[in-house]
Design an enzyme around this catalytic site. Sequence first.
Site, mmCIF file in Angstrom:
data_model
loop_
_atom_site.group_PDB
_atom_site.id
_atom_site.type_symbol
_atom_site.label_atom_id
_atom_site.label_comp_id
_atom_site.label_asym_id
_atom_site.label_seq_id
_atom_site.Cartn_x
_atom_site.Cartn_y
_atom_site.Cartn_z
ATOM 1 N N TYR A 101 0.853 -1.191 0.000
ATOM 2 C CA TYR A 101 0.000 0.000 0.000
ATOM 3 C C TYR A 101 0.884 1.234 0.000
ATOM 4 C CZ TYR A 101 -2.942 3.736 1.800
ATOM 5 O OH TYR A 101 -3.589 4.931 1.963
ATOM 6 N N GLU A 189 -4.064 7.247 -3.445
ATOM 7 C CA GLU A 189 -3.695 5.920 -2.938
ATOM 8 C C GLU A 189 -3.428 4.953 -4.071
ATOM 9 O OE1 GLU A 189 -6.284 5.038 1.123
ATOM 10 O OE2 GLU A 189 -6.872 4.151 -0.760
#
Length: 377
Positions: A101, A189
Amino acid sequence: MNLHEYQAREILARHGIPLPGGAVATTPEEARAIAARLGGPVVVKAQVHAGGRGKAGGVKLARDASEAAEHAARILGMTIKGLTVRQVLVAPAADIASESYVGIIVDRASQRPVLMVSGAGGIDIEEVAARTPDRIHRLAVDPRYGLLPHQALGLALHLYRDVGQARAAADIMRKLYAAVYAVGASLAEINPLATTPDGQVVALDAKVVIDDNELERHPEIAALRDATAEAPSEVAAREAGLTFIKLEGSVGCCVNGAGLAMATMDLVKYYGGEPANFLDIGGSSNPRKVVDALRIITADPTVRAILFNIFGGITRCDDVANGIVEATRQLRLTVPLVIRLTGTNEELAVRILTEAGFSALTDMDEAVKQAVAQAGA
Ligand code: GDP
Ligand code: MN
C-alpha cells in the site's frame, strides 16, 4: 470530489507511474471488444466511488474476451455500498507476487502531506491500521522541499528487500507526490502496489480525491466530475449552494455555520444518536435555502427525525422560521421536526413557528436530546 479509478489511473499514468492501460465499457459488448483488443487475460473492475470493490464482487479476472463480457454483464448494474455500477474498467491483468500500500493524505495534525506505506497491501488500510498498526510507516513531508529521494527510498525499503524494487517503488512515491500537487488532491492511494513474478513494480489500483477548493483553478479536473455516480442528495445540495455531506445515521441535521454543524453532530453522537448528514445552510438569511435544505433531508428515507439548530447572528431566526413554515407547506413531513433557535429575532421566530403549530426550543442540549429520542422511537 471523488474520481473514478480509471480517471485516477490516467492522472497517475500521466505522471509516469507504471499502470497497465485499459479502457472503460458501459456494456458487455464494449468490454468484450476492449478485452479482444488488449489480448490475453484482463481484469474487469466496477467503477464506483467506493473502496472494497474486490470483496463486493466488483473486480473479476477474465481469461479471454468472452469471459470479460460475462463478468461485465454481471458487474454492470450491480450496487456496491449503495452505488449503482454504470461503467467497468477493462485492463490487462497482472500476475501478482506481492501487494503493498502507498498513499498520501493531507494531514491536519502535522499540517503536511503525509506519505503512508505498508507491506500489508490489497486490503483496506483502515483494517491494517486497526489490526496491525506497526505495519504502517509514515512520513510527514516538508512542502518546501518536497519528497526527497532518500526519504522515499527509506520508506520503500520497508516494503521491499530487493534494492531494485525499492528504487522503483521510491520513484513511484515521488511521482505520486508530484501528482497530488499537480491536481490538488487531498488523498491519493495505490492499493495494491504490486510486484509481478518477474520483479516489476506496478500500480494495480488508483484512488484520487480532489480537494473541492482546488477545483476552481483546475477546470480540467473539475470537468471529470461524474454527477451520476454521486449520492443524489449531495448533487442536489451542491446545486442549491448548500454544504452537505451524506452520513449513515438517522438524525437529519439542518444547521447554520460549519462549526455549529460539527458541534451539533458531536452532540447528537454524545446523546447516543447518529447524524444522517452534515448540512450547513450558510450565514445568509435566505428562506429559500431552508426550503432546499428540508427538501434534501426529507427525500432521504433513512432520516427518522429532523433537527434544526440555528444560532442567529447575521442569520435572522425569523427568516429561518419563515423558511421552515414555507417548506413544510410545500413538502409533506413524515418525520418529527425539532427546532432550536437562538439569537437575532428569536422572539419573532418563536411567534411565527408557534402560530404555524410548531414548538421551538432555545436550549441546544434539550433539542438534541429530543431529536435523538424521536429518531430512536
Ligand atoms: P478494491 O477492492 O476496490 O480496492 O479494488 P482493487 O483494484 O484493489 O482490486 C481488489 C483486488 O483484486 C486486488 O487487491 C487484487 O488482489 C485483485 N486484482 C486487481 N487487479 C488485478 C490484476 O491485474 N491481477 C490479479 N491477479 N489480481 C488483481
Ligand atoms: Mn484497491
